[in-house]
Design a protein around this motif. Structure first.
Motif, mmCIF file in Angstrom:
data_model
loop_
_atom_site.group_PDB
_atom_site.id
_atom_site.type_symbol
_atom_site.label_atom_id
_atom_site.label_comp_id
_atom_site.label_asym_id
_atom_site.label_seq_id
_atom_site.Cartn_x
_atom_site.Cartn_y
_atom_site.Cartn_z
ATOM 1 N N MET A 1 -27.639 21.478 25.750
ATOM 2 C CA MET A 1 -27.093 21.955 24.673
ATOM 3 C C MET A 1 -27.862 23.009 24.067
ATOM 4 S SD MET A 1 -24.638 19.699 22.364
ATOM 5 C CE MET A 1 -23.695 19.464 23.534
ATOM 6 N N SER A 2 -27.058 24.056 23.483
ATOM 7 C CA SER A 2 -28.064 25.166 22.813
ATOM 8 C C SER A 2 -28.470 24.426 21.413
ATOM 9 C CB SER A 2 -27.168 26.223 22.811
ATOM 10 O OG SER A 2 -26.062 26.069 21.821
ATOM 11 N N PRO A 3 -29.508 25.234 20.931
ATOM 12 C CA PRO A 3 -29.764 24.833 19.639
ATOM 13 C C PRO A 3 -28.805 25.325 18.616
ATOM 14 C CG PRO A 3 -31.690 25.982 20.652
ATOM 15 C CD PRO A 3 -30.457 26.159 21.728
ATOM 16 N N GLN A 4 -27.810 26.293 18.492
ATOM 17 C CA GLN A 4 -27.007 26.794 17.885
ATOM 18 C C GLN A 4 -25.935 25.818 17.906
ATOM 19 O OE1 GLN A 4 -28.216 28.578 20.332
ATOM 20 N NE2 GLN A 4 -29.168 30.305 19.145
ATOM 21 N N ALA A 5 -25.532 25.007 19.059
ATOM 22 C CA ALA A 5 -24.614 24.000 18.942
ATOM 23 C C ALA A 5 -24.896 22.621 18.212
ATOM 24 C CB ALA A 5 -24.150 23.557 20.546
ATOM 25 N N MET A 6 -26.311 22.405 18.424
ATOM 26 C CA MET A 6 -26.865 21.279 17.628
ATOM 27 C C MET A 6 -26.830 21.360 16.020
ATOM 28 S SD MET A 6 -27.747 19.087 19.884
ATOM 29 C CE MET A 6 -28.728 17.974 18.802
ATOM 30 N N TRP A 7 -26.787 22.661 15.684
ATOM 31 C CA TRP A 7 -26.834 22.706 14.235
ATOM 32 C C TRP A 7 -25.363 23.233 13.583
ATOM 33 C CZ3 TRP A 7 -30.370 20.874 11.356
ATOM 34 C CH2 TRP A 7 -31.698 20.709 11.630
ATOM 35 N N ARG A 8 -24.639 23.153 14.465
ATOM 36 C CA ARG A 8 -23.103 23.672 14.197
ATOM 37 C C ARG A 8 -22.444 22.644 13.357
ATOM 38 N NH1 ARG A 8 -18.792 25.675 18.644
ATOM 39 N NH2 ARG A 8 -16.954 26.267 17.160
ATOM 40 N N ARG A 9 -21.611 23.252 12.242
ATOM 41 C CA ARG A 9 -20.773 22.186 11.316
ATOM 42 C C ARG A 9 -19.363 22.663 11.662
ATOM 43 N NH1 ARG A 9 -24.841 19.822 11.151
ATOM 44 N NH2 ARG A 9 -26.297 19.738 9.581
ATOM 45 N N PHE A 10 -18.703 21.350 11.482
ATOM 46 C CA PHE A 10 -17.446 21.456 11.839
ATOM 47 C C PHE A 10 -16.385 20.814 10.626
ATOM 48 C CE2 PHE A 10 -19.486 20.769 16.036
ATOM 49 C CZ PHE A 10 -18.958 21.922 16.634
ATOM 50 N N SER A 11 -15.111 21.432 10.457
ATOM 51 C CA SER A 11 -14.440 21.103 9.234
ATOM 52 C C SER A 11 -13.232 20.015 9.851
ATOM 53 C CB SER A 11 -13.548 22.226 8.646
ATOM 54 O OG SER A 11 -12.782 22.720 9.861
ATOM 55 N N TYR A 12 -12.814 19.246 9.101
ATOM 56 C CA TYR A 12 -11.735 18.225 9.403
ATOM 57 C C TYR A 12 -10.581 18.987 10.322
ATOM 58 C CZ TYR A 12 -7.907 14.750 8.907
ATOM 59 O OH TYR A 12 -7.044 13.928 9.216
ATOM 60 N N GLN A 13 -10.141 20.199 9.630
ATOM 61 C CA GLN A 13 -9.175 20.966 10.513
ATOM 62 C C GLN A 13 -9.797 21.209 11.737
ATOM 63 O OE1 GLN A 13 -6.088 21.165 9.455
ATOM 64 N NE2 GLN A 13 -6.560 20.307 7.571
ATOM 65 N N GLU A 14 -10.890 21.790 11.873
ATOM 66 C CA GLU A 14 -11.325 22.039 13.401
ATOM 67 C C GLU A 14 -11.365 20.772 14.274
ATOM 68 O OE1 GLU A 14 -14.770 25.367 13.683
ATOM 69 O OE2 GLU A 14 -15.133 23.797 11.889
ATOM 70 N N LEU A 15 -11.438 19.798 13.687
ATOM 71 C CA LEU A 15 -11.724 18.520 14.642
ATOM 72 C C LEU A 15 -10.032 18.023 14.948
ATOM 73 C CD1 LEU A 15 -14.159 16.084 12.769
ATOM 74 C CD2 LEU A 15 -14.459 18.140 14.537
ATOM 75 N N LEU A 16 -9.400 18.267 14.025
ATOM 76 C CA LEU A 16 -7.655 17.894 14.286
ATOM 77 C C LEU A 16 -7.330 18.947 15.522
ATOM 78 C CD1 LEU A 16 -6.023 17.807 10.960
ATOM 79 C CD2 LEU A 16 -6.132 16.111 12.602
ATOM 80 N N LEU A 17 -7.687 20.145 15.293
ATOM 81 C CA LEU A 17 -7.282 21.209 16.283
ATOM 82 C C LEU A 17 -7.720 20.652 17.728
ATOM 83 C CD1 LEU A 17 -5.640 23.673 16.555
ATOM 84 C CD2 LEU A 17 -7.473 24.887 15.953
ATOM 85 N N ALA A 18 -9.308 20.425 17.744
ATOM 86 C CA ALA A 18 -9.730 20.267 18.887
ATOM 87 C C ALA A 18 -9.343 18.788 19.756
ATOM 88 C CB ALA A 18 -11.256 19.996 18.802
ATOM 89 N N THR A 19 -8.594 18.018 18.877
ATOM 90 C CA THR A 19 -8.247 16.812 19.375
ATOM 91 C C THR A 19 -6.526 16.642 19.541
ATOM 92 O OG1 THR A 19 -8.241 15.379 17.279
ATOM 93 C CG2 THR A 19 -10.091 15.536 18.869
ATOM 94 N N ASP A 20 -6.056 17.922 19.174
ATOM 95 C CA ASP A 20 -4.636 17.728 19.245
ATOM 96 C C ASP A 20 -4.207 16.842 18.345
ATOM 97 O OD1 ASP A 20 -1.876 18.670 19.724
ATOM 98 O OD2 ASP A 20 -1.767 17.516 21.654
ATOM 99 N N HIS A 21 -4.630 17.033 17.088
ATOM 100 C CA HIS A 21 -4.406 15.871 16.035
ATOM 101 C C HIS A 21 -4.613 14.349 16.407
ATOM 102 C CE1 HIS A 21 -2.259 18.697 12.920
ATOM 103 N NE2 HIS A 21 -2.590 19.296 13.788
#
Length: 309
Positions: A1-21
């Motif tokens: 996994m890239s270093p950029q991915a390891m430091w990435r931050r996600f919002s609640y809305q992004e998690l909702l979208l990623a999991t189809d709510h």
């Protein structure tokens, strides 16, 4: 996994979208303190998202414990935290996604079967990880819940240890007491009686997992009762013949290199007996487990090579 991915931050809305709510089709598994979903972000990145059940006592403590342990230790065979998300009454961890699921799912799958080398390799990976947790730091880490569902497999079938929600950091002492209960069947006698945990607790859970990996029998299987548990069943039948206990999909008499494979399974189950002694002081440690399992694997390879010549 890239270093950029390891430091990435996600919002609640992004998690909702990623999991189809957080839909059922995204569901990977459900544990005592959290539900795990597969997530896919707009850039194609796939992750596992563990959402904690904050309505249950201990869930927030589990979240904190998992963060504490996984930020303190770094090893290839630990499932890595990519990010976390806190939003009022919502707590989640964004974790590496393991494409081949858990050891439990692979063992009991109706359309796949792990061969002897895959099973040995997976259990060596887990033993190396436990050796690292127990001996790699001045303060040992005790996982406290070693079982097949907490062993996750990546694209290359490399095993990663997951779910550190009830893990303990030992600060100078050899053991500690806890009120958090591990999983029935994989839990040590002293843990169940006194809440006592130590690295030898992980060794016991590892031993039961090793038995399950080669017998395809759960410690909670209906054939077992208080008088006859999984460990005693193997201990009683193994001296007669390993064929009485081995997973029938793993070893058959007509198999090529049957004798070499039979000896390896027998040696692995004998090792499991040394991990699951009632008294903690009688159990071997993870350094010895790694040495013996590697020897079992290398002996099998040598015997197959010799038979093939």
């Amino acid at each position: 996994m890239s270093p950029q991915a390891m430091w990435r931050r996600f919002s609640y809305q992004e998690l909702l979208l990623a999991t189809d709510h957080f839909s059922e089709k995204s569901l990977i598994g459900i544990g005592s303190f959290g539900t795990v979903y597969k997530g896919r972000f707009l850039d194609g990145m796939e992750v596992a998202i563990k959402v904690f059940h904050l309505q249950f006592d201990g869930a927030l403590k589990s979240f904190d414990a998992e963060c504490e342990v996984l930020k303190s230790v770094r090893r290839r065979n630990l499932v890595k935290i990519i990010s976390s998300c806190s939003n009022g009454n919502f707590e989640a961890l964004v974790l590496e996604y393991m494409a081949n699921g858990s050891l439990e799912k692979c063992l009991y799958s109706s359309n796949r079967s792990l061969d002897i080398f895959q099973r040995l390799s997976i259990m060596i990976d887990v033993a190396l990880t436990l050796e690292y947790l127990h001996f790699g730091y001045s303060n040992p880490v005790v996982h406290c819940d070693i079982k097949p569902s907490n062993v996750l497999l990546d694209d290359d079938m490399v095993a990663h240890l997951s779910d550190f929600g009830i893990a303990k950091l030992l600060s100078g002492e050899e053991s500690m007491r806890t009120q958090t209960l591990a999983t029935i069947g994989y839990m040590t006698p002293e843990y169940g009686r006194e809440g006592q945990v130590s690295p030898k607790s992980d060794v016991y859970g590892y031993g039961i997992t090793l038995i399950e990996t080669f017998t395809k029998k759960k410690p909670t299987c209906e054939i077992f009762c208080e008088e006859m548990n999984l460990k005693n069943w193997v201990n009683d039948l193994l001296p007669i013949s390993v064929m009485n206990v081995v997973d029938t999909s793993l070893l058959r008499r007509e198999d090529k290199y049957f004798a070499a494979k039979k000896q390896s399974v027998s040696s692995a189950l004998s090792l499991a007996m040394n991990c699951t002694s009632e008294a903690p002081e009688m159990r071997i440690n993870t350094k010895e487990i790694v040495t013996r399992l590697k020897k079992i694997r290398d002996t099998l390879l040598a015997n197959i090579k010799m038979e093939g010549e």
